[in-house]
Design a protein around this motif. Structure first.
Motif, mmCIF file in Angstrom:
data_model
loop_
_atom_site.group_PDB
_atom_site.id
_atom_site.type_symbol
_atom_site.label_atom_id
_atom_site.label_comp_id
_atom_site.label_asym_id
_atom_site.label_seq_id
_atom_site.Cartn_x
_atom_site.Cartn_y
_atom_site.Cartn_z
ATOM 1 N N MET A 1 35.164 61.971 36.538
ATOM 2 C CA MET A 1 33.711 62.722 36.202
ATOM 3 C C MET A 1 34.278 63.882 34.954
ATOM 4 S SD MET A 1 32.359 63.753 39.610
ATOM 5 C CE MET A 1 30.610 64.388 39.028
ATOM 6 N N THR A 2 33.484 63.885 33.976
ATOM 7 C CA THR A 2 33.620 64.814 32.958
ATOM 8 C C THR A 2 33.392 66.112 33.412
ATOM 9 O OG1 THR A 2 31.412 64.455 32.147
ATOM 10 C CG2 THR A 2 32.980 62.667 31.372
ATOM 11 N N PRO A 3 33.671 67.121 32.542
ATOM 12 C CA PRO A 3 33.531 68.637 32.943
ATOM 13 C C PRO A 3 32.112 68.857 33.007
ATOM 14 C CG PRO A 3 35.460 68.572 31.207
ATOM 15 C CD PRO A 3 34.784 67.025 31.582
ATOM 16 N N GLU A 4 31.153 68.241 32.081
ATOM 17 C CA GLU A 4 29.860 68.344 32.050
ATOM 18 C C GLU A 4 29.204 67.859 33.291
ATOM 19 O OE1 GLU A 4 31.513 66.734 29.436
ATOM 20 O OE2 GLU A 4 31.636 68.604 28.219
ATOM 21 N N ASP A 5 29.543 66.647 33.706
ATOM 22 C CA ASP A 5 29.306 66.360 35.111
ATOM 23 C C ASP A 5 29.390 67.025 36.341
ATOM 24 O OD1 ASP A 5 28.417 63.721 33.639
ATOM 25 O OD2 ASP A 5 30.056 62.776 34.125
ATOM 26 N N ILE A 6 30.522 67.668 36.000
ATOM 27 C CA ILE A 6 31.010 68.408 37.307
ATOM 28 C C ILE A 6 30.141 69.852 37.450
ATOM 29 C CG2 ILE A 6 32.848 69.940 38.254
ATOM 30 C CD1 ILE A 6 34.776 67.897 37.108
ATOM 31 N N GLU A 7 30.049 70.117 36.057
ATOM 32 C CA GLU A 7 29.355 71.443 36.141
ATOM 33 C C GLU A 7 27.737 71.226 36.461
ATOM 34 O OE1 GLU A 7 27.800 75.362 34.903
ATOM 35 O OE2 GLU A 7 29.770 74.524 35.040
ATOM 36 N N GLN A 8 27.176 70.075 35.968
ATOM 37 C CA GLN A 8 25.858 69.931 36.319
ATOM 38 C C GLN A 8 25.701 69.561 37.833
ATOM 39 O OE1 GLN A 8 24.447 65.830 34.897
ATOM 40 N NE2 GLN A 8 22.514 66.501 34.676
ATOM 41 N N LEU A 9 26.699 68.853 38.533
ATOM 42 C CA LEU A 9 26.687 68.573 40.171
ATOM 43 C C LEU A 9 26.660 69.928 40.824
ATOM 44 C CD1 LEU A 9 26.733 66.787 42.328
ATOM 45 C CD2 LEU A 9 29.130 66.578 42.258
ATOM 46 N N ALA A 10 27.810 70.845 40.057
ATOM 47 C CA ALA A 10 27.906 72.270 40.780
ATOM 48 C C ALA A 10 26.630 72.821 40.739
ATOM 49 C CB ALA A 10 28.978 72.749 40.116
ATOM 50 N N ARG A 11 25.933 72.929 39.736
ATOM 51 C CA ARG A 11 24.763 73.645 39.306
ATOM 52 C C ARG A 11 23.613 73.242 40.544
ATOM 53 N NH1 ARG A 11 24.149 77.188 35.488
ATOM 54 N NH2 ARG A 11 25.795 77.423 33.924
ATOM 55 N N ARG A 12 23.447 71.896 40.427
ATOM 56 C CA ARG A 12 22.606 71.135 41.327
ATOM 57 C C ARG A 12 22.709 71.512 42.896
ATOM 58 N NH1 ARG A 12 21.980 65.277 40.032
ATOM 59 N NH2 ARG A 12 24.007 65.653 40.038
ATOM 60 N N ARG A 13 23.998 71.514 43.223
ATOM 61 C CA ARG A 13 24.450 71.903 44.805
ATOM 62 C C ARG A 13 24.127 73.110 44.969
ATOM 63 N NH1 ARG A 13 30.526 69.539 46.065
ATOM 64 N NH2 ARG A 13 29.963 67.327 46.187
ATOM 65 N N ALA A 14 24.511 74.257 43.849
ATOM 66 C CA ALA A 14 24.144 75.548 44.138
ATOM 67 C C ALA A 14 22.751 75.903 44.216
ATOM 68 C CB ALA A 14 24.840 76.481 42.927
#
Length: 94
Positions: A1-14
């Motif tokens: 996963m790219t850092p952007e993907d991780i950021e997007q997933l983290a925001r969606r989970r939060a």
């Protein structure tokens, strides 16, 4: 996963968790008012338990969808991993 993907997933989970916490807060506040109304405004009848149970079921299902089955949950990731392995084994056989 790219850092952007991780950021997007983290925001969606939060956001999903924050949505559940807001749902739980509104549940507690509204049901407290309903309980007070049923207790003091309309006599001592326990009718407030019905909206509590109905909405409580919805809150539990919301929690399951966020914390158990939600995007990126451990349960979902394990299922995807197992399915991916099964499909790769089938591809390698055939």
């Amino acid at each position: 996963m790219t850092p952007e993907d991780i950021e997007q997933l983290a925001r969606r989970r939060a956001n999903a968790k924050l949505g559940w916490y807001m749902h739980a807060l509104v549940f507690v506040l509204v049901n407290a008012v309903i309980f007070m109304m049923s207790r003091y405004a309309f006599g001592d009848r326990p009718w407030s338990v019905y909206p509590l149970l109905g909405w409580g079921l919805g809150l539990v299902l919301h929690a399951v969808s966020v914390f158990v089955l939600g995007s990126g949950s451990g349960f979902r990731e394990r299922m995807v991993h197992k399915e991916r392995e099964r499909l790769q084994r089938e591809r390698d056989k055939g």
